[in-house]
Write an enzyme that holds these catalytic residues in place. Sequence first.
Site, PDB file in Angstrom:
ATOM      1  N   ASP A   9       0.907  -1.303  -0.024  1.00 50.32           N
ATOM      2  CA  ASP A   9       0.021   0.064   0.182  1.00 50.32           C
ATOM      3  C   ASP A   9       0.960   1.207   0.055  1.00 50.32           C
ATOM      4  OD1 ASP A   9      -3.078   0.882   1.411  1.00 50.32           O
ATOM      5  OD2 ASP A   9      -1.775   2.177   1.078  1.00 50.32           O
ATOM      6  N   ASP A 107      -3.908   2.313  -5.134  1.00 55.41           N
ATOM      7  CA  ASP A 107      -2.586   2.067  -4.418  1.00 55.41           C
ATOM      8  C   ASP A 107      -2.293   0.984  -3.324  1.00 55.41           C
ATOM      9  OD1 ASP A 107      -3.983   2.827  -2.002  1.00 55.41           O
ATOM     10  OD2 ASP A 107      -2.183   3.949  -1.361  1.00 55.41           O
ATOM     11  N   GLU A 108      -2.963   0.089  -3.928  1.00 53.76           N
ATOM     12  CA  GLU A 108      -3.148  -1.298  -2.921  1.00 53.76           C
ATOM     13  C   GLU A 108      -3.149  -2.458  -3.828  1.00 53.76           C
ATOM     14  OE1 GLU A 108      -5.960  -2.474   0.407  1.00 53.76           O
ATOM     15  OE2 GLU A 108      -6.250  -0.540  -0.408  1.00 53.76           O
TER      16      GLU A 108
HETATM   17  P1  TTP Z   1      -5.232   4.916   1.476  1.00 56.36           P
HETATM   18  O1  TTP Z   1      -4.173   3.939   1.116  1.00 56.36           O
HETATM   19  O2  TTP Z   1      -6.288   4.453   2.547  1.00 56.36           O
HETATM   20  O3  TTP Z   1      -4.557   6.230   2.200  1.00 56.36           O
HETATM   21  P2  TTP Z   1      -3.088   6.910   1.723  1.00 56.36           P
HETATM   22  O4  TTP Z   1      -2.250   6.100   0.612  1.00 56.36           O
HETATM   23  O5  TTP Z   1      -3.297   8.381   1.743  1.00 56.36           O
HETATM   24  O6  TTP Z   1      -2.395   6.961   3.259  1.00 56.36           O
HETATM   25  P3  TTP Z   1      -1.765   5.536   3.893  1.00 56.36           P
HETATM   26  O7  TTP Z   1      -2.008   4.407   2.971  1.00 56.36           O
HETATM   27  O8  TTP Z   1      -0.179   5.866   4.013  1.00 56.36           O
HETATM   28  O9  TTP Z   1      -2.305   5.523   5.434  1.00 56.36           O
HETATM   29  O10 TTP Z   1      -6.058   5.506   0.079  1.00 56.36           O
HETATM   30  C1  TTP Z   1      -5.172   5.680  -1.001  1.00 56.36           C
HETATM   31  C2  TTP Z   1      -5.604   7.047  -1.824  1.00 56.36           C
HETATM   32  O11 TTP Z   1      -7.021   6.877  -1.951  1.00 56.36           O
HETATM   33  C3  TTP Z   1      -5.387   8.311  -0.843  1.00 56.36           C
HETATM   34  O12 TTP Z   1      -4.038   8.771  -1.187  1.00 56.36           O
HETATM   35  C4  TTP Z   1      -6.546   9.278  -1.320  1.00 56.36           C
HETATM   36  C5  TTP Z   1      -7.661   8.184  -1.712  1.00 56.36           C
HETATM   37  N1  TTP Z   1      -8.550   8.120  -0.636  1.00 56.36           N
HETATM   38  C6  TTP Z   1      -9.759   9.110  -0.821  1.00 56.36           C
HETATM   39  O13 TTP Z   1      -9.838   9.939  -1.765  1.00 56.36           O
HETATM   40  N2  TTP Z   1     -10.840   9.164   0.301  1.00 56.36           N
HETATM   41  C7  TTP Z   1     -10.452   8.376   1.584  1.00 56.36           C
HETATM   42  O14 TTP Z   1     -11.434   8.224   1.933  1.00 56.36           O
HETATM   43  C8  TTP Z   1      -9.464   7.479   1.237  1.00 56.36           C
HETATM   44  C9  TTP Z   1      -9.356   6.411   2.459  1.00 56.36           C
HETATM   45  C10 TTP Z   1      -8.629   7.372   0.517  1.00 56.36           C
HETATM   46 MG    MG Z   2      -2.144   4.264   0.757  1.00 61.71          MG
END
Ligand code: TTP
Ligand code: MG
Length: 345
Positions: A9, A107-108
């Site tokens: 991720d 992103d995962e």
């Molecule tokens: P995540 O992987 O949940 O969050 P992140 O990558 O920003 O942070 P981390 O993994 O380090 O905790 O989500 C990936 C992307 O998806 C995030 O950069 C932005 C988008 N997203 C939204 O637009 N709204 C949301 O509620 C979430 C959770 C994510």
């Molecule tokens: Mg992330």
Amino acid sequence: MKRIILHIDMDAFFAQTEERENPHFRSKPVVVGADPKGGKGRGVVSTANYLARKYRIHSALPISKAYQLCPQAIFLPPNFKLYTKTSRAIFEIVKKFSTQWQIVSLDEAYLDISFLGSFRKAEELAKKLKKEIFKKERLTSTIGIGPNKLIAKIASDKAKPNGILAIKPAQAEKFLAPLNVQALPGIGPKTAQKLKLYGIQQIKDIKKLSKPRLKEIFGKTGARVYEKARGIDKSPVESRRIIKSVGKEYTFEKDTREGEIIFKIFGRIIKEAHREILAKKLQFKTITVICRFQGFETHTKSKTFKTPTNNLEFFQKEAKRILLKFIIENPKPIRLIGARLSNLS
Ligand code: TTP
Ligand code: MG
């Protein structure tokens, strides 16, 4: 053969990508999301970099709140085109490390790396993968490794940011035991609140409940919760795309009947869902519109075309027509709207 599953991720994905494009953002709190409009903006935070998180800013927080917490942060609108392109480049790298991969979001992803045969080798692979992504894309990521997807995912959550955490099968239950119930995918704040009433806060507390009792609390998914609490997850890493649907929804901060706002947001939802369809090189046959009114009354309606398409105008026109009908037929303020594309090919 014992399974070894890897979950990767990206760290603060949207925000980190923006930092990469504008290195002078790097030493500052960065918030990607709706326009804060000097604290009066509606809408929410998409994500925040780790510096901004120190101010307790996080995904889904109202943007006005984020502005209150840190007015000096850099506020940026999401640039989905950039993130989609970056995401694709990252997954091209990820996919080289195993033939069994599953992309979960922008992103995962999961990799089945059972073929390696040992957790030591899995950790080496994780280091290599992180290194290659950083070298080519200049972005940090976090990797969790475990005997199944559930453990791998929770391990990566725990190792954030820029970490690697491997949990061997024998450690899995112990690893989960002290964690808050919300660490389990599928248990959100509401369910956690409910469980608290039963005196259940940590994952180990869930194990005190029998399967029938869990079914009473969770309904159909009770049996899965029983297994999850014990670190059991048999679901496979689904190679290739078995994506069943792509959808987006939006909850208004205040229930509303303001047509202009509703349709502006709806337009955005449609564009986002459509972008995901294009990014994943998919076509759809069915459009579904979801509209939840005050009091949680929820209406959904679908329309299926004869042939698959990826046409944005089709989607926009049909979806807006359905939403308009919902609004006309029901006088209540609207709480949530959403659009979903399915029957994908
Ligand atoms: P995540 O992987 O949940 O969050 P992140 O990558 O920003 O942070 P981390 O993994 O380090 O905790 O989500 C990936 C992307 O998806 C995030 O950069 C932005 C988008 N997203 C939204 O637009 N709204 C949301 O509620 C979430 C959770 C994510
Ligand atoms: Mg992330």
